[in-house]
Design a protein around this motif. Structure first.
Motif, PDB file in Angstrom:
ATOM      1  N   PRO A  34       6.633  -2.971   9.365  1.00  9.91           N
ATOM      2  CA  PRO A  34       5.711  -3.952   8.972  1.00  9.91           C
ATOM      3  C   PRO A  34       5.650  -3.995   7.394  1.00  9.91           C
ATOM      4  O   PRO A  34       6.112  -3.132   6.736  1.00  9.91           O
ATOM      5  CB  PRO A  34       4.269  -3.038   9.448  1.00  9.91           C
ATOM      6  N   PRO A  35       5.252  -5.024   6.993  1.00  5.41           N
ATOM      7  CA  PRO A  35       5.355  -5.282   5.517  1.00  5.41           C
ATOM      8  C   PRO A  35       4.404  -4.895   4.544  1.00  5.41           C
ATOM      9  O   PRO A  35       3.568  -5.473   3.939  1.00  5.41           O
ATOM     10  CB  PRO A  35       5.446  -7.068   5.626  1.00  5.41           C
ATOM     11  N   TRP A  36       3.731  -3.790   4.983  1.00  2.00           N
ATOM     12  CA  TRP A  36       2.755  -2.951   4.216  1.00  2.00           C
ATOM     13  C   TRP A  36       3.022  -1.493   4.045  1.00  2.00           C
ATOM     14  O   TRP A  36       3.900  -0.883   5.057  1.00  2.00           O
ATOM     15  CB  TRP A  36       1.287  -3.271   4.922  1.00  2.00           C
ATOM     16  N   VAL A  37       2.428  -0.686   3.402  1.00  2.00           N
ATOM     17  CA  VAL A  37       2.592   0.570   3.286  1.00  2.00           C
ATOM     18  C   VAL A  37       2.109   1.332   4.590  1.00  2.00           C
ATOM     19  O   VAL A  37       1.189   0.937   4.981  1.00  2.00           O
ATOM     20  CB  VAL A  37       1.783   1.003   2.005  1.00  2.00           C
ATOM     21  N   ALA A  38       3.078   2.123   5.066  1.00  2.00           N
ATOM     22  CA  ALA A  38       2.698   3.023   6.300  1.00  2.00           C
ATOM     23  C   ALA A  38       2.735   4.415   6.041  1.00  2.00           C
ATOM     24  O   ALA A  38       3.543   4.967   5.302  1.00  2.00           O
ATOM     25  CB  ALA A  38       3.614   2.548   7.413  1.00  2.00           C
ATOM     26  N   TRP A  39       1.411   5.081   6.387  1.00  2.00           N
ATOM     27  CA  TRP A  39       1.190   6.669   6.413  1.00  2.00           C
ATOM     28  C   TRP A  39       1.752   7.274   4.970  1.00  2.00           C
ATOM     29  O   TRP A  39       1.225   6.849   4.084  1.00  2.00           O
ATOM     30  CB  TRP A  39       1.982   7.089   7.454  1.00  2.00           C
ATOM     31  N   ASP A  40       2.672   8.213   5.279  1.00  2.00           N
ATOM     32  CA  ASP A  40       3.038   8.588   3.821  1.00  2.00           C
ATOM     33  C   ASP A  40       3.848   8.065   2.678  1.00  2.00           C
ATOM     34  O   ASP A  40       4.489   8.687   1.897  1.00  2.00           O
ATOM     35  CB  ASP A  40       3.867  10.159   4.160  1.00  2.00           C
ATOM     36  N   GLU A  41       4.285   6.905   3.113  1.00  2.00           N
ATOM     37  CA  GLU A  41       4.892   5.904   2.208  1.00  2.00           C
ATOM     38  C   GLU A  41       3.850   5.949   0.964  1.00  2.00           C
ATOM     39  O   GLU A  41       4.531   5.677  -0.264  1.00  2.00           O
ATOM     40  CB  GLU A  41       5.047   4.536   2.810  1.00  2.00           C
ATOM     41  N   THR A  42       2.722   6.148   1.002  1.00  2.00           N
ATOM     42  CA  THR A  42       1.911   6.041  -0.247  1.00  2.00           C
ATOM     43  C   THR A  42       2.396   7.244  -1.223  1.00  2.00           C
ATOM     44  O   THR A  42       2.436   6.905  -2.429  1.00  2.00           O
ATOM     45  CB  THR A  42       0.515   6.330   0.134  1.00  2.00           C
ATOM     46  N   HIS A  43       2.647   8.179  -0.805  1.00  2.00           N
ATOM     47  CA  HIS A  43       2.907   9.519  -1.653  1.00  2.00           C
ATOM     48  C   HIS A  43       4.507   9.457  -2.157  1.00  2.00           C
ATOM     49  O   HIS A  43       4.625   9.523  -3.282  1.00  2.00           O
ATOM     50  CB  HIS A  43       3.096  10.939  -0.713  1.00  2.00           C
ATOM     51  N   SER A  67       6.993  -0.646  -9.937  1.00  2.00           N
ATOM     52  CA  SER A  67       5.586  -1.087 -10.142  1.00  2.00           C
ATOM     53  C   SER A  67       4.590  -1.218  -9.212  1.00  2.00           C
ATOM     54  O   SER A  67       3.389  -1.487  -9.473  1.00  2.00           O
ATOM     55  CB  SER A  67       5.655  -2.582 -10.987  1.00  2.00           C
ATOM     56  N   PHE A  68       4.965  -1.313  -7.934  1.00  4.43           N
ATOM     57  CA  PHE A  68       4.202  -1.282  -6.934  1.00  4.43           C
ATOM     58  C   PHE A  68       3.237   0.099  -6.976  1.00  4.43           C
ATOM     59  O   PHE A  68       3.812   1.057  -6.962  1.00  4.43           O
ATOM     60  CB  PHE A  68       4.922  -1.370  -5.528  1.00  4.43           C
ATOM     61  N   PRO A  69       1.885  -0.201  -6.699  1.00  4.71           N
ATOM     62  CA  PRO A  69       1.024   1.082  -6.898  1.00  4.71           C
ATOM     63  C   PRO A  69       1.156   2.033  -5.622  1.00  4.71           C
ATOM     64  O   PRO A  69       0.717   3.234  -5.996  1.00  4.71           O
ATOM     65  CB  PRO A  69      -0.334   0.463  -6.997  1.00  4.71           C
ATOM     66  N   PHE A  70       1.511   1.650  -4.496  1.00  4.66           N
ATOM     67  CA  PHE A  70       1.244   2.486  -3.521  1.00  4.66           C
ATOM     68  C   PHE A  70       0.227   3.272  -3.243  1.00  4.66           C
ATOM     69  O   PHE A  70      -0.062   4.324  -3.090  1.00  4.66           O
ATOM     70  CB  PHE A  70       2.640   3.675  -3.486  1.00  4.66           C
ATOM     71  N   THR A  71      -0.813   2.430  -3.092  1.00  4.81           N
ATOM     72  CA  THR A  71      -2.451   2.992  -3.285  1.00  4.81           C
ATOM     73  C   THR A  71      -2.815   3.591  -2.132  1.00  4.81           C
ATOM     74  O   THR A  71      -3.358   4.492  -2.053  1.00  4.81           O
ATOM     75  CB  THR A  71      -3.325   1.944  -3.863  1.00  4.81           C
ATOM     76  N   LYS A  72      -2.690   2.872  -0.832  1.00  2.00           N
ATOM     77  CA  LYS A  72      -3.130   3.482   0.341  1.00  2.00           C
ATOM     78  C   LYS A  72      -2.381   2.680   1.584  1.00  2.00           C
ATOM     79  O   LYS A  72      -1.590   1.611   1.245  1.00  2.00           O
ATOM     80  CB  LYS A  72      -4.758   2.943   0.371  1.00  2.00           C
ATOM     81  N   PRO A  73      -2.315   3.211   2.706  1.00  2.00           N
ATOM     82  CA  PRO A  73      -1.653   2.791   3.783  1.00  2.00           C
ATOM     83  C   PRO A  73      -2.284   1.276   4.249  1.00  2.00           C
ATOM     84  O   PRO A  73      -3.563   1.146   4.067  1.00  2.00           O
ATOM     85  CB  PRO A  73      -1.954   3.651   5.007  1.00  2.00           C
ATOM     86  N   GLY A  74      -1.420   0.418   4.530  1.00  2.00           N
ATOM     87  CA  GLY A  74      -1.900  -0.884   4.705  1.00  2.00           C
ATOM     88  C   GLY A  74      -1.884  -1.739   3.664  1.00  2.00           C
ATOM     89  O   GLY A  74      -1.936  -3.066   3.747  1.00  2.00           O
ATOM     90  N   GLU A  75      -1.475  -1.493   2.420  1.00  2.00           N
ATOM     91  CA  GLU A  75      -1.532  -2.186   1.259  1.00  2.00           C
ATOM     92  C   GLU A  75      -0.170  -2.969   1.401  1.00  2.00           C
ATOM     93  O   GLU A  75       0.848  -2.755   1.585  1.00  2.00           O
ATOM     94  CB  GLU A  75      -1.353  -1.406   0.241  1.00  2.00           C
ATOM     95  N   SER A 122      -2.395  -6.287  13.466  1.00  2.00           N
ATOM     96  CA  SER A 122      -1.552  -7.110  13.818  1.00  2.00           C
ATOM     97  C   SER A 122      -0.108  -6.518  14.043  1.00  2.00           C
ATOM     98  O   SER A 122       0.879  -7.393  14.426  1.00  2.00           O
ATOM     99  CB  SER A 122      -1.463  -8.247  12.551  1.00  2.00           C
ATOM    100  N   GLN A 123       0.340  -5.442  13.564  1.00  2.00           N
ATOM    101  CA  GLN A 123       1.265  -4.724  13.864  1.00  2.00           C
ATOM    102  C   GLN A 123       0.988  -3.070  13.928  1.00  2.00           C
ATOM    103  O   GLN A 123       1.440  -2.476  12.725  1.00  2.00           O
ATOM    104  CB  GLN A 123       2.389  -4.915  13.096  1.00  2.00           C
ATOM    105  N   ARG A 124       0.723  -2.522  14.927  1.00  2.00           N
ATOM    106  CA  ARG A 124       0.408  -1.079  14.760  1.00  2.00           C
ATOM    107  C   ARG A 124       1.906  -0.480  15.256  1.00  2.00           C
ATOM    108  O   ARG A 124       2.378  -0.481  16.110  1.00  2.00           O
ATOM    109  CB  ARG A 124      -0.477  -0.742  15.966  1.00  2.00           C
ATOM    110  N   VAL A 125       1.863   0.670  14.565  1.00  2.00           N
ATOM    111  CA  VAL A 125       3.142   1.677  14.732  1.00  2.00           C
ATOM    112  C   VAL A 125       2.580   3.033  15.049  1.00  2.00           C
ATOM    113  O   VAL A 125       1.699   3.568  14.191  1.00  2.00           O
ATOM    114  CB  VAL A 125       4.081   1.523  13.435  1.00  2.00           C
ATOM    115  N   TYR A 126       3.006   3.673  15.976  1.00  2.00           N
ATOM    116  CA  TYR A 126       2.282   4.664  16.461  1.00  2.00           C
ATOM    117  C   TYR A 126       3.855   5.704  16.657  1.00  2.00           C
ATOM    118  O   TYR A 126       4.524   5.643  17.669  1.00  2.00           O
ATOM    119  CB  TYR A 126       1.673   4.653  17.914  1.00  2.00           C
ATOM    120  N   LEU A 127       3.719   6.824  16.008  1.00  2.00           N
ATOM    121  CA  LEU A 127       4.782   7.947  16.068  1.00  2.00           C
ATOM    122  C   LEU A 127       4.420   8.624  17.413  1.00  2.00           C
ATOM    123  O   LEU A 127       3.679   9.493  17.467  1.00  2.00           O
ATOM    124  CB  LEU A 127       4.675   8.921  14.965  1.00  2.00           C
TER     125      LEU A 127
END
Length: 741
Positions: A45-54, A92-100, A570-575
């Motif tokens: 997905p073209p957004w931040v997923a789970w621990d990608e924020t960290h 420079s991308f903030p990686f603020t929260k999942p879904g960003e 729009s694009q759920r990913v489930y481990l």
């Protein structure tokens, strides 16, 4: 192909005498399959997923050369940052929260690194099983179980430490079981033994749970050395040479690798960024802070000694490290009343709370004044030299932000009820016994001057017979979840020892190049960082609510539930793993115990009868022994990567099981091969080859179909959820009600 034909002639199975060309074709197909499943459409997905924020945020800090603290070793995050930087990401991308949304950010390079390393696990598993068993069938089945599991595929496609950890874990395992295939002390032998040590150092440099694979390598090394020692055809010096070779390659090389990774980490973090959370440099000693650009202590110039009128920050030392802090937040009366035995005359709304705060803040500054101004009447006279603070002086501390005086009370503290309350009051409302603190510096003679940074001291109240103390207990939200400060009668704990970090006095000269006295070496920073990591890891105590909803280790092998990586509709990913693979792994794991008992029973009985010593019977016994040893090592590797989680008091997540899953899949390949081979031998000669190949084909087809069925969990689900809509596309794979797909 050394080692591929060791058991040739044992049975008329195609894979026992496989040609090097066929082996390469199968191996190449496995590599291609693994690469395609992991590298496909990494932009989704073209957004931040789970621990990608960290880990995305930590990549930013490396790219921007900014200090941060983390409980994990640095190698995985350095590799992610390097991949991002090499592919055009500027941090420079903030990686603020999942879904960003990533939008135009160049994030694919970081995902591609993790996917490539995750894809490499599969061929390394193939080689490992092939070396352990000599069977291409076992290697193929074991690696297919890994390649076609949607769980390992999913976890390999995001910016996480897990695929990097499992890559080095698989590499360590592969080289560990390979080096004995070569002649002792030959070039290939030294190379593979050295690569075992290098991989071991790398896996320990990604996460500390890499120590589990160290247990596998350690036990294998001990058993190997024991067998060499028991070989009476060789002199004792032969054993000593092997011991020294392993000490060099499996102790010195991993240690040097780990230290080298830390050196790279230390060279990358040159400056202080945001003073919040794990970016704050207050985690470090004064000497380390003075070497970070943008730190308030960088190349610090300040007065060397404390004097009356000095504005200081006071920080505890050791595991309780935090600043003495206050603010205009008062103690709620109900909290105090719930922790005292007797009615109090205190008006709690007048008492501002005093806390331990781990970050730098303007509310950390306190002014040192004499407790009895008649003893030092001229301390504020600007025309006289400042009056020094001496060891044994009785002082008062005035909070710079609120103008209130630090006070200790006879009443019990809010959280730590065995100790006494500390707060601030307006000076006119204080009593003499509440504000008196004797400055006791350990190891200094009486009336010696107190040096900033370098002198450690207690702040002891002689009337209440207790010392200012920072607890490990956090106060509630009304004190911003900061640490409680009390007056404690336990005078030897870390939390009662303080030092003055910042020292500001307009009447005293700043010492030029003062910072050089505290300049820390690389080795000192290495030791300090690991002391902090150990302390923080020891204090990670989850709350009860979080523990109630956390995973339990028993849930993982049975695939009781997964976890969401992306919850955007729009694009759920489930481990979640491929259920048939996981449940088959569990069944085959249990069956492997019976197989090992059967093999042990046959070995104990020995071979009997007129044809007991024929080459075929001997090769048959060798095949069983090799299969039994392969099962034993893989079961042990699975157990040491799984069993320790039963003893951990921290919050556990589903992804913690995946390193153990790698060994479980390899074990399943060995067990399936043993069962197929045993069945082959029992069938009539006319049908055995056909049945064998049809069964292998059926297993492989079932694995591919299972992957096809569960693939949407990995590559993204859209539309209604099966729990909410019986007509959902994914209702067919909602096999357990606990799966929140």
């Amino acid at each position: 192909m050394a080692g591929k034909t060791e058991l040739t002639g044992l049975l008329p199975l195609p894979d026992r005498a496989v040609s090097s060309g066929r082996w390469r074709a199968i191996f190449g197909s496995i590599c291609l399959l693994s690469a395609v499943t992991r590298l496909y459409d990494l932009r989704s997905p073209p957004w931040v997923a789970w621990d990608e924020t960290h880990f995305g945020k930590m990549a930013n800090w490396y790219i921007n050369r900014t200090f941060f603290f983390d409980v994990h070793p640095p190698l995985g995050k350095i590799l992610i940052a390097g991949a991002g930087y090499a592919t055009g990401y500027n941090g420079s991308f903030p990686f603020t929260k999942p879904g960003e949304q990533f939008n135009e950010t160049s994030f694919v390079g970081m995902r591609a690194l993790c996917a490539t390393m995750g894809a490499s696990i599969v061929p390394m598993a193939f080689i490992t099983v092939d070396d352990l068993t000599g069977s291409v069938t076992a290697a193929t089945l074991g690696s297919l179980l890994l390649a076609l599991d949607v769980g390992i595929t999913t976890i390999s496609r995001f910016i996480l430490l897990d695929p990097i950890l499992m890559f080095f874990m698989a590499a360590t395992t592969m080289f560990n079981f390979k080096f004995n295939k070569y002649r002792s002390f030959s070039g290939r032998w030294w190379l593979t033994l050295s690569l075992t040590g290098l991989s071991l150092g790398c896996v320990l440099s990604v996460k500390f749970v890499g120590v589990f694979v160290l247990a596998v390598v350690g036990l294998y090394t001990v058993t190997d050395l024991w067998s060499i020692f028991c070989d009476y055809t060789q002199p004792l010096t032969h054993t000593v040479k092997h011991f020294l070779a392993r000490a060099l390659c499996l102790i010195a090389i991993p240690a040097a690798t780990y230290l080298m990774v830390y050196c790279i980490h230390d060279a990358l973090i040159l400056q202080v960024g945001d003073q919040h959370g794990f970016q704050g440099d207050s985690w470090l000693s004064a000497g380390s802070q003075m070497q970070l650009k943008n730190s308030d202590m960088y190349k610090l110039k300040q007065p060397q000694y404390l004097a009356y009128g000095s504005l200081v920050t006071l920080q505890t030392i050791g595991s309780h490290s935090s600043f003495l802090h206050s603010h205009n937040l008062s103690y709620p009366a109900w909290d105090f009343e719930n922790t005292t035995d007797t009615a109090s005359t205190l008006n709690m709304s007048e008492i501002y709370s005093v806390t331990g705060f781990r970050l730098k803040d303007v509310n950390n500054f306190w002014k040192i004044v004499p407790h009895d101004e008649e003893d030092i009447p001229d301390w504020e006279n600007p025309y006289l030299p400042p009056e020094p603070v001496l060891n044994g002086d009785t002082i008062r501390l005035i909070h710079n932000g609120t103008g209130r005086t630090l006070s200790a009370f006879t009443e019990r503290a809010v959280k730590t009820s065995t100790q006494q309350l500390v707060g601030t009051l307006p000076q006119k409302k204080t009593k003499e016994f509440q504000t008196a603190f004797v400055l006791n510096a350990a190891g200094l003679p009486d009336e010696a001057q107190i040096e900033a940074i370098n002198t450690t001291f207690r702040l002891y109240n002689p009337y209440l017979k207790c010392a200012l103390y920072v607890c490990e207990e956090k106060l509630p939200d009304w004190a911003a979840q900061q640490l409680e400060v009390t007056c404690s009668k336990r005078l030897t704990d870390d939390g009662v020892f303080w030092s003055a970090h910042r020292n500001i006095h307009p009447g005293m000269p700043n010492v030029t190049k003062y910072w050089r006295r505290f300049h820390s070496t690389l080795l000192q920073r290495f030791v300090e960082t690991h002391r902090i990591i150990t302390t923080v890891n020891g204090k990670l105590k989850p709350n009860r609510v979080a523990m109630l909803h956390a995973d339990k280790p028993w849930m993982w092998p049975i695939l009781y539930r997964g976890q969401y990586f992306s919850m955007v509709d729009s694009q759920r990913v489930y481990l979640l793993g491929t259920a048939p693979i996981w449940w088959a792994n569990l069944a085959l794991l249990l069956l492997s115990g019976l197989i090992m008992m059967y093999i042990g029973y046959r070995a104990a009985r020995g071979e009997h009868g007129p044809d007991a010593q024929t080459p075929e019977r001997q090769r048959d016994a060798a095949w069983r022994r090799r299969t039994g040893l392969a099962c034993l090592w893989l079961v042990f590797a699975w157990a040491v990567h799984y069993a320790p989680f039963w003893t951990m008091g921290r919050i556990l997540y589903f992804h913690h099981y995946f390193p153990a899953l790698c060994y479980s899949c390899m074990l399943s390949g060995v067990v399936l091969d043993f069962l197929l081979t045993s069945l082959y031998r029992k069938l009539p000669a006319m049908v055995r080859a056909g049945v064998y190949h049809w069964l292998v084909a059926a297993i492989v087809a079932g694995l591919f179909y299972s992957f096809y069925l569960f693939a949407p969990l990995c590559y993204g689900m859209t539309g209604p959820r099966p729990r909410e809509d019986a007509n959902s596309t994914y209702h067919a794979i909602w096999w357990l009600g606990s799966w929140d797909i």
